[in-house]
Scaffold this motif. Structure first.
Motif, PDB file in Angstrom:
ATOM      1  N   LEU A 116     -79.043  98.874 144.638  1.00 57.72           N
ATOM      2  CA  LEU A 116     -78.781  98.580 143.376  1.00 57.72           C
ATOM      3  C   LEU A 116     -77.952  97.367 143.272  1.00 57.72           C
ATOM      4  CD1 LEU A 116     -78.174 102.070 141.905  1.00 57.72           C
ATOM      5  CD2 LEU A 116     -79.872 100.200 141.030  1.00 57.72           C
ATOM      6  N   ASN A 146     -88.963  95.648 140.400  1.00 59.73           N
ATOM      7  CA  ASN A 146     -88.562  95.335 138.805  1.00 59.73           C
ATOM      8  C   ASN A 146     -87.866  94.224 138.600  1.00 59.73           C
ATOM      9  OD1 ASN A 146     -89.487  97.272 136.759  1.00 59.73           O
ATOM     10  ND2 ASN A 146     -89.175  98.762 138.348  1.00 59.73           N
ATOM     11  N   LYS A 193     -87.497 105.018 145.280  1.00 58.89           N
ATOM     12  CA  LYS A 193     -86.550 104.494 144.297  1.00 58.89           C
ATOM     13  C   LYS A 193     -86.047 103.152 144.528  1.00 58.89           C
ATOM     14  CE  LYS A 193     -84.046 108.509 142.283  1.00 58.89           C
ATOM     15  NZ  LYS A 193     -82.777 109.301 142.257  1.00 58.89           N
ATOM     16  N   SER A 237     -79.593  93.948 144.036  1.00 63.06           N
ATOM     17  CA  SER A 237     -80.182  93.664 142.873  1.00 63.06           C
ATOM     18  C   SER A 237     -79.404  92.929 141.915  1.00 63.06           C
ATOM     19  CB  SER A 237     -81.156  94.981 142.134  1.00 63.06           C
ATOM     20  OG  SER A 237     -80.490  95.515 141.559  1.00 63.06           O
ATOM     21  N   GLU A 295     -80.351 103.887 148.217  1.00 62.97           N
ATOM     22  CA  GLU A 295     -80.298 103.268 146.775  1.00 62.97           C
ATOM     23  C   GLU A 295     -79.188 102.620 146.359  1.00 62.97           C
ATOM     24  OE1 GLU A 295     -81.851 103.165 142.705  1.00 62.97           O
ATOM     25  OE2 GLU A 295     -82.770 102.565 144.800  1.00 62.97           O
ATOM     26  N   THR A 318     -86.569  99.431 142.534  1.00 67.21           N
ATOM     27  CA  THR A 318     -85.296  98.759 141.989  1.00 67.21           C
ATOM     28  C   THR A 318     -85.486  97.238 142.283  1.00 67.21           C
ATOM     29  OG1 THR A 318     -83.507 100.783 142.146  1.00 67.21           O
ATOM     30  CG2 THR A 318     -82.866  98.366 142.504  1.00 67.21           C
TER      31      THR A 318
END
Length: 433
Positions: free
Chosen positions: A322, A358, A351, A325, A318, A355
């Protein structure tokens, strides 16, 4: 013994320790005359960024004309990549020679030790130390396998300790809080050895500070001891400036995209500077600049094709997703982005999926691959309803077909990103090389 037999011996060993200590690796190394005591090394831990930071460091040292050894994991194409000199993997013969020495010792240890002999990673770590003791280089960059405190590499005293990032990953082994995970990473900090860190969450930073205080180690923290200012130009390069109490360098460039890669490069620069200062050696700005621009690290937002642009990235947890992204939003906000995603089942895959799903311009295809040995790819078709996405999410079980379907939908101006696991992109990369 031939190369295949040597690999079969290594990969045939148990993967995880039955013993929560370093006694077995220390005994194995003792039987090999403690080769770990003969290397001049830097130790690199962290949830993410270890490999990239190591690559930046290696290229800076190489730009200086030094012979640089590296120990990394996992490998992308061939096992030999794990032990390299100036970025070149050691030969098949050298692998066989190392196993020929270690195998009989392991056999004796299997018989002598109640909990069994060394694991696969302990054996590979011993091979690395033995190789660099027999074939000395100027410096060895040693990447931690998992955690730090109980990692098999944590048996030598480095010139500098490095902790790149701390985030949630491998929680079953390292702990469920950032403080617990940080305590494991902090295990590589040695008495009176400088420690350079990347950007850490406050909870983790406090743990590292406390351990450094106990170990009488100087700690070097971004935005306190060294500083980065980056340029927002959108291109296939990142540009930034670096400064600390010793130097200031403007207009540095790296060929690896992402703010996190700027952070990794800065961590590498600070590590290089502390190493040079501790050895009473001068610092050459040109060497740092040259080393950074020549750094390449396979599988880290690596472009495999133009028109359409095809990229692979090893984001496998994760925290890494992040950062990925952020990169996509900054550099590719005007492109349609198609992502083919496969994740190991022991990761926080929902998760990670949410991420990426979205992001406004992302079209997501979930798929599966053959995980390494006993680690399985997550069965992502069962979670489609739980995904909160901007566009419909598809599931295609065979990853090659998933890639083909994405390419058929794309225009030449779009981006195809294949990600989710280093093991997955290793399979994908073989199609292009």
């Amino acid at each position: 013994m031939n190369y295949e037999e040597a690999l079969n011996f290594i990969h045939g060993r148990t993967k995880f320790k039955k013993h929560p200590n370093l006694n077995t690796i220390k005994l194995l190394l003792k039987k090999l005359n403690n080769p770990q005591d003969k290397i001049n090394g830097i130790h690199i831990a962290g949830t993410n960024g270890k490999g990239s930071t190591l690559a930046f460091l290696r290229n800076i040292f190489q730009a200086e004309g030094l012979k640089v050894g590296s120990f990394t994991s996992p490998f992308l194409i061939r096992f030999n990549e794990r032990i390299s000199v100036n970025g070149m993997p050691i030969s098949d013969k050298e692998i066989v020679d190392l196993v020929s020495i270690i195998q009989p010792i392991v056999k004796c240890m299997d018989e002598e030790l109640e909990h069994g002999g060394p694991t696969e990673f302990e054996i590979v770590t011993a091979m690395m130390f033995l190789y660099f003791a027999k074939h000395p280089v100027d410096i060895v960059l040693v990447e931690v396998g998992l955690g730090g405190l109980l990692d098999s590499t944590n048996v030598f005293k480095p010139k500098v300790s490095v902790i790149t990032t701390i985030g949630y990953d491998h929680m079953k082994i390292l702990g469920n809080t950032l403080g617990e995970i940080a305590n494991q990473k902090a295990g590589i900090i040695k008495n009176n050895v400088d420690c350079v860190i990347g950007k850490l969450p406050s909870e983790a930073l406090e743990v590292i500070k406390n351990v450094c205080y106990e170990q009488k180690s100087n700690l070097f923290v971004p935005e306190q001891d060294y500083f980065i200012s980056d340029c927002n130009e959108k291109s296939w390069k990142e540009n930034f400036s670096f400064s600390n109490n010793l130097i200031s360098i403007d207009n540095l460039s790296i060929n690896m995209l992402g703010q996190y890669q700027i952070d990794n490069a800065a961590c590498a620069i600070e590590t290089y500077i502390r190493y040079k200062k501790n050895n009473y050696q001068s610092i050459n700005y040109k060497i740092i600049r040259e080393g950074l621009i020549n750094t390449f690290w396979a599988g880290r937002f690596e472009k495999l094709n133009d028109k359409p642009t095809v990229v692979i990235d090893g984001a496998h947890n994760e925290p890494a997703v992040l950062e990925l992204s952020k990169l996509l939003k900054h550099h590719f906000s005007n492109n349609e982005i198609y992502i083919v995603l496969a994740i190991l089942s022991d990761k926080q895959y929902l998760k990670m999926i949410n991420t990426l799903a979205n992001i406004n311009n992302v079209h997501l295809i979930l798929t599966e691959f053959s995980g390494p040995e006993n680690r399985k790819s997550a069965a992502l078709n069962h979670i489609l309803e739980a995904v909160n996405a901007k566009h419909p999410v598809k599931f295609v079980p065979k990853w090659k077909i998933a890639i083909m379907k994405s390419v058929n939908e794309m225009s030449n101006d779009d981006l195809l990103l294949i990600t989710g696991s280093l093991y997955f992109i290793s399979d994908v990369r073989k199609l292009f090389y």
